[in-house]
Write an enzyme that holds these catalytic residues in place. Sequence first.
Site, short mmCIF file in Angstrom:
data_model
loop_
_atom_site.label_atom_id
_atom_site.label_comp_id
_atom_site.label_asym_id
_atom_site.label_seq_id
_atom_site.Cartn_x
_atom_site.Cartn_y
_atom_site.Cartn_z
CG ASP A 39 -2.25 -0.67 0.96
OD1 ASP A 39 -2.51 -1.02 -0.20
OD2 ASP A 39 -3.02 -0.86 1.92
CE LYS A 61 -8.02 0.51 -3.63
NZ LYS A 61 -8.58 1.11 -4.83
CG MET A 176 -7.82 7.86 6.16
SD MET A 176 -8.48 6.45 5.23
CE MET A 176 -9.74 5.84 6.36
#
Length: 249
Positions: A39, A61, A176
């Site tokens: 990742d 991502k 996030m």
Amino acid sequence: MSYITPGKVYLVGAGPGDPGLMTLRGKTLLEHANVVVYDALVSPAILSMIGAQAVQIYGGKRSGRHSAPQAEITQQLIQLAQEHAVVVRLKGGDPFMFGRGGEEMADLIAAGVPVEVVPGVTSGIAAPAYAGIPLTHRDYSSSVAFITGHEAVDKYRPSVNWQALAKGAETLVVYMGVQNLGRIVEELLQAGRSPDTPVALVRWGTLPEQTELFATLATVVTQIQVQDFQPPAVAVIGEVVNLRQHLKP
């Protein structure tokens, strides 16, 4: 090597970045893997543990910069499992903590691919700890909630019930959430959280470049703009943030 089963996909949590927080099981798998799909937020120090024999494939991502759709990544893992003995899907933090590990595991099992999950230290615990913030404390917080802040602003029927969370947990840890923090703050204030509630943002937690921002619900959005504070970061909301003054090494 005897407890590594060939022909299996391993969903491995890379932890928050500090290589000292990588699990021994995860490190062993990286050393013996045939292929590693990693990742975006996996630190270079963790990637350096990958054995020289392994093929490394970027499957990361980041907001607005996705390398490939999730379904495509999962299909790639299925294909790789047919071609290699030990396939590691290396995910930042913990695979099951907002890492889509559950989705990948379900799809792999549905395709008949053996899967093992190797938990990792999640950034929502590690980053506050490195900033001197305990998420629980007998005098300040007996409850904590981990929440994704990455929901689209215009999403119909948001799945996060901020009204309930504002009253239901003394400490909130938001993953996030920097880009949507204005909406999150508004929801919490409307639900009755005090504007004076302490807030901490920890960017690149556990890494040498870790940076922190401290504010309140009333000031944090302005402070993010003034300091040009960019993601990725974990937000901690609650009275425990003030303990950093006494506990920060």
